[in-house]
Design a protein around this motif. Structure first.
Motif, PDB file in Angstrom:
ATOM      1  N   PHE A 192       0.854  -1.187   0.000  1.00  0.00           N
ATOM      2  CA  PHE A 192       0.000   0.000   0.000  1.00  0.00           C
ATOM      3  C   PHE A 192       0.889   1.236   0.000  1.00  0.00           C
ATOM      4  N   VAL A 193       0.373   2.325  -0.560  1.00  0.00           N
ATOM      5  CA  VAL A 193       1.032   3.628  -0.399  1.00  0.00           C
ATOM      6  C   VAL A 193       0.100   4.483   0.454  1.00  0.00           C
ATOM      7  N   ASP A 194       0.672   5.067   1.497  1.00  0.00           N
ATOM      8  CA  ASP A 194      -0.087   5.831   2.496  1.00  0.00           C
ATOM      9  C   ASP A 194       0.522   7.231   2.578  1.00  0.00           C
ATOM     10  N   VAL A 195      -0.296   8.222   2.953  1.00  0.00           N
ATOM     11  CA  VAL A 195       0.201   9.598   3.157  1.00  0.00           C
ATOM     12  C   VAL A 195      -0.410  10.128   4.453  1.00  0.00           C
ATOM     13  N   PHE A 196       0.394  10.837   5.251  1.00  0.00           N
ATOM     14  CA  PHE A 196      -0.113  11.498   6.461  1.00  0.00           C
ATOM     15  C   PHE A 196      -0.655  12.859   6.030  1.00  0.00           C
ATOM     16  N   CYS A 197      -1.966  12.926   5.792  1.00  0.00           N
ATOM     17  CA  CYS A 197      -2.616  14.148   5.327  1.00  0.00           C
ATOM     18  C   CYS A 197      -3.008  14.952   6.565  1.00  0.00           C
ATOM     19  N   LEU A 213      -3.999   1.849  -2.097  1.00  0.00           N
ATOM     20  CA  LEU A 213      -3.808   3.082  -1.318  1.00  0.00           C
ATOM     21  C   LEU A 213      -4.387   3.019   0.088  1.00  0.00           C
ATOM     22  N   LYS A 214      -3.817   3.867   0.953  1.00  0.00           N
ATOM     23  CA  LYS A 214      -4.334   4.124   2.295  1.00  0.00           C
ATOM     24  C   LYS A 214      -4.082   5.591   2.606  1.00  0.00           C
ATOM     25  N   SER A 273      -8.374   1.981   2.802  1.00  0.00           N
ATOM     26  CA  SER A 273      -8.811   2.513   4.099  1.00  0.00           C
ATOM     27  C   SER A 273      -8.452   3.976   4.250  1.00  0.00           C
ATOM     28  N   ALA A 274      -9.206   4.638   5.140  1.00  0.00           N
ATOM     29  CA  ALA A 274      -8.863   5.975   5.631  1.00  0.00           C
ATOM     30  C   ALA A 274      -8.790   5.815   7.143  1.00  0.00           C
ATOM     31  N   ASP A 275      -7.684   6.257   7.739  1.00  0.00           N
ATOM     32  CA  ASP A 275      -7.405   5.897   9.125  1.00  0.00           C
ATOM     33  C   ASP A 275      -7.283   7.116  10.041  1.00  0.00           C
ATOM     34  N   ASN A 331     -13.679  -6.847   9.398  1.00  0.00           N
ATOM     35  CA  ASN A 331     -13.572  -5.508   8.804  1.00  0.00           C
ATOM     36  C   ASN A 331     -12.125  -5.044   8.743  1.00  0.00           C
ATOM     37  N   ALA A 332     -11.335  -5.471   9.730  1.00  0.00           N
ATOM     38  CA  ALA A 332      -9.909  -5.127   9.701  1.00  0.00           C
ATOM     39  C   ALA A 332      -9.239  -5.826   8.519  1.00  0.00           C
ATOM     40  N   ALA A 333      -9.673  -7.044   8.233  1.00  0.00           N
ATOM     41  CA  ALA A 333      -9.134  -7.764   7.074  1.00  0.00           C
ATOM     42  C   ALA A 333      -9.484  -7.012   5.787  1.00  0.00           C
ATOM     43  N   ALA A 334     -10.709  -6.462   5.733  1.00  0.00           N
ATOM     44  CA  ALA A 334     -11.118  -5.702   4.541  1.00  0.00           C
ATOM     45  C   ALA A 334     -10.251  -4.449   4.370  1.00  0.00           C
ATOM     46  N   ALA A 335      -9.807  -3.877   5.487  1.00  0.00           N
ATOM     47  CA  ALA A 335      -8.988  -2.659   5.422  1.00  0.00           C
ATOM     48  C   ALA A 335      -7.620  -2.918   4.797  1.00  0.00           C
ATOM     49  N   ILE A 336      -7.210  -4.194   4.732  1.00  0.00           N
ATOM     50  CA  ILE A 336      -5.967  -4.520   4.021  1.00  0.00           C
ATOM     51  C   ILE A 336      -6.241  -5.469   2.838  1.00  0.00           C
ATOM     52  N   GLY A 337      -7.498  -5.506   2.427  1.00  0.00           N
ATOM     53  CA  GLY A 337      -7.855  -6.305   1.247  1.00  0.00           C
ATOM     54  C   GLY A 337      -7.669  -7.803   1.431  1.00  0.00           C
TER      55      GLY A 337
END
Ligand code: NIG
Ligand code: FE
Length: 444
Positions: free
Chosen positions: A246-251, A275-276, A298-300, A389-395
């Protein structure tokens, strides 16, 4: 080291092999679970969250690391009387927890900063002054691959013993290609070691590195145009058959603006990365709606989320990941508004956010206890949020997160008679044994 591995170290090779064969569970019938939480549904959206699909006096047949059959003890006993048996009498059996948001690999610690925060400095003030994430960047850049592996391994061991069988892990303390890929390499080494299983995330845009202060756009372009294509090549050479990370960004204010986040995520998407987004931890910049629009997994965080962003979560595939250990770790009063997200029809997961700054907690059960109290989830909702649902957050919801025939035999035996002890109790480990792909790792 888990007691199980210690035991193995202490006995002779022959004894150890016997021990391993006994516990290996190529074929095994786990029976007499007071409650077997199958959670056997797709990711649970909105008000559907919390369906545990409990079988009382339940049994699971495990074959070759996979779940072969699920039913009542009576039913499975009759069919499989000759299988190796594991008696779960008086205990709860459930799927292994999936922890879909951690920063588990780093070097050093930030104990001194914790004290500064208690004396009144805020997290973002410390970051602005070059501390916070940037202080961990300094120690991580200075650490060798071996050092990173050595410091990270006990954290993974502890997470596993507390029931996390699949763990997402982010980079983000390198902020240069060399250190970011060294962090990924450490994670690949640790994934090969197991018994835990990792999901990988590149968080090169976790903070603006010191050498790019006042040149944030330049760093953003560097990540998008140079780091990501180089990462794709590196991953292809090092990571074997694994899917791209995944590629994640601290927005966030003080990290990356919405426009900078979009630039990086769009470039990542074009290269084929899933993406995350870290969004709305402190300020609402619109990162959640962007995540949904781009089809992020996911959006975290989502603590300062706006109504508009809550509504965005109702559509699309993006899972909202609440991280209650973070406001708790920062001694702040606001938590992810789970009720609003669920009422709007969003899919909610929870995770530990294990990291050296805001939430060094290796016990995912504690995140459930916090979610019950501060996100107002019931124990059943918290359990579904930390499994399917946590599994869904990482596909990964097709392979893990519930007890269904065909899925990986990733299971927990809890030393409690009723699942509601999760959430209710905190600070102790309720997991008696962890089973990963059919292999039993007892905690005692
Ligand atoms: O998710 N918010 C950004 N990242 C982490 C904190 C990382 C750190 O402080 O080292 C988080 O809370
Ligand atoms: Fe995080």
């Amino acid at each position: 080291m888990p007691p199980f591995l210690q035991k193995i170290e202490e006995c002779s090779i022959v004894e150890a092999m016997l021990h391993l064969t006994l516990l290996h569970g190529k074929k095994m019938l786990i029976h007499s679970a007071t409650q077997l939480l199958t959670i056997a549904t797709p990711p649970q959206k909105g008000s559907d969250l919390g369906q545990l699909n409990i079988i009382e006096d339940g049994a699971v047949l495990v074959r070759d690391g996979k779940i072969a059959e699920v039913g009542s003890s009576q039913e499975l006993w009759e069919k499989y009387a000759d299988e190796e048996q594991l008696d779960a009498a008086g205990r709860v059996v459930m799927p292994g927890f999936v922890d879909p948001h951690t920063h588990v690999v780093w070097a050093g610690d930030r104990a001194a900063e914790f004290e500064m925060r208690l004396q009144g400095k805020t997290y973002l003030e410390i970051l602005e002054a070059g501390g916070g994430i940037l202080s961990t960047v300094e120690s991580t850049r200075a650490a060798s691959l071996e050092q990173l592996v050595k410091e990270t391994r006990p954290r993974l061991q502890s997470m596993f013993q507390h029931g996390a069988t699949t763990i997402e892990a982010k980079t983000g303390y390198g902020l240069d290609l060399e250190t970011e890929t060294r962090m990924l390499e450490a994670l690949l080494v640790l994934d090969d070691e197991g018994p835990w299983e990792l999901a990988f995330t590149f968080l090169g845009a976790h903070a603006v590195p010191p050498e790019y202060v006042n040149k944030e756009d330049e760093y953003t372009t560097l990540v998008a145009d140079e780091m990501l294509p180089a990462l794709k090549v590196w991953w292809g050479e090092k990571a074997g058959e694994r899917q791209l990370p995944f590629v994640d960004v601290f927005c966030e204010t003080g990290a990356f603006s919405l426009a900078q986040t979009e630039l990086i995520l769009v470039a990542a998407k074009e290269l084929g990365f899933p993406l995350k987004v870290h969004a709305d931890e402190f300020d609402n910049l619109g990162g959640t709606a962007l995540a949904v629009e781009l089809g992020a997994a996911s959006a975290d965080h989502l603590v300062s989320i706006s109504e508009k962003d809550v509504e965005a979560l109702a559509s699309g595939i993006t899972v909202a990941v609440g991280l209650p250990g973070t406001p708790f770790g920062l001694a702040e009063g606001d938590y992810t508004p789970a009720k609003d997200i669920l009422e709007a029809g969003g899919t909610l997961a929870i995770a530990s956010d294990l990291n050296p700054g805001t939430a060094w907690c290796e016990n995912i059960q504690f995140a459930l206890a916090l979610a019950c109290r501060y996100m107002k989830l019931t124990p059943a909702q918290a359990i579904a949020a930390a499994t399917i649902n946590a599994a869904a957050a990482i596909g990964r919801h097709e392979d893990v997160g519930s007890v269904e025939a065909g899925k990986q035999a990733d299971l927990l035996i809890l030393d409690v008679p009723d699942y509601r002890h999760l959430g209710y109790r905190f600070g102790t480990n309720l997991v008696q044994s962890v089973i990963k792909e059919g292999v039993v790792y007892p905690n005692d």
